[in-house]
Design a protein around this motif. Structure first.
Motif, PDB file in Angstrom:
ATOM      1  N   ASP A 150      -7.393  -2.471 -24.638  1.00 29.13           N
ATOM      2  CA  ASP A 150      -6.554  -1.303 -24.275  1.00 29.13           C
ATOM      3  C   ASP A 150      -7.086   0.046 -24.398  1.00 29.13           C
ATOM      4  O   ASP A 150      -6.945   0.727 -23.343  1.00 29.13           O
ATOM      5  CB  ASP A 150      -4.926  -1.410 -24.612  1.00 29.13           C
ATOM      6  N   LYS A 153      -9.882  -0.020 -21.891  1.00 26.47           N
ATOM      7  CA  LYS A 153      -9.614   0.515 -20.569  1.00 26.47           C
ATOM      8  C   LYS A 153      -9.231   1.622 -20.193  1.00 26.47           C
ATOM      9  O   LYS A 153      -9.368   2.201 -18.919  1.00 26.47           O
ATOM     10  CB  LYS A 153      -8.551  -0.806 -20.111  1.00 26.47           C
ATOM     11  N   ASN A 154      -8.409   2.261 -20.897  1.00 31.69           N
ATOM     12  CA  ASN A 154      -7.787   3.604 -20.687  1.00 31.69           C
ATOM     13  C   ASN A 154      -8.777   4.587 -20.669  1.00 31.69           C
ATOM     14  O   ASN A 154      -8.726   5.411 -19.754  1.00 31.69           O
ATOM     15  CB  ASN A 154      -6.624   4.083 -21.816  1.00 31.69           C
TER      16      ASN A 154
END
Length: 184
Positions: A150, A153-154
């Motif tokens: 996560d 991806k961010n």
């Protein structure tokens, strides 16, 4: 946000800023009708056996919008300066009056304006390549980090947003330069 990711983002931003600064320098060299001392920034003069930038052997001034005057610090450099300007492929025809070199900057023809516009587009594309390269490097560094998916991806989304912002800056800068070149 993770410190390592922030460092990578800052590094990418610095690289993108460097691409923009380079583009600005290149755009200054592309003339847009008015005489500017920056037009002669690429001229190298033979000075005591070594190639030296013109700005380091003479004063370059613009007495008016269509004229450049080059006043050497040593009178014996007049001929060398004149020769260097002719050999620089800038399309100038310098005149030596015994004290300094005078260059009348001819008005741009439509054909020359189109060439300069193409040159500006090529420089802008080079800047975009530099920006995309910074994005690619940042994304690679992010993937190499030992963080959650996560967070990766961010961070990649943040890098893409930064890239888009700089690409828009390049496009806006190019639009202004094209208008400047094409203005008669």
């Amino acid at each position: 946000m993770n410190e390592e990711i922030q460092f990578i983002l800052d590094s990418a931003k610095e690289n993108m800023d460097a691409a923009m600064r380079h583009l600005e320098k290149e755009f200054v060299k592309i003339r847009a009708g008015k005489a500017s001392p920056a037009m002669l920034s690429s001229v190298m003069v033979e000075y005591y056996g070594s190639q030296t930038p013109l700005s380091q052997v003479a004063n370059i001034n613009t007495p008016d919008g269509r004229t450049l005057s080059v006043q050497p610090w040593e009178k014996n450099m007049l001929h060398e300066i004149e020769k260097a300007i002719m050999n620089s492929n800038l399309g100038f025809n310098p005149m030596n009056n015994g004290d300094f070199v005078i260059i009348n900057v001819p008005p741009l023809t439509e054909e020359r304006r189109i060439q300069l516009t193409k040159q500006a587009k090529a420089e802008a594309e080079d800047a975009k390549v530099g920006i995309r390269s910074a994005r690619q490097d940042a994304n690679k560094e992010i993937r190499d980090l030992d963080v959650s998916e996560d967070l990766q991806k961010n961070a990649e989304v943040d890098v893409q947003a930064l890239t888009d912002k700089y690409i828009k800056k390049v496009d806006a800068f190019l639009t202004v330069k094209e208008a400047e070149i094409m203005k008669v």
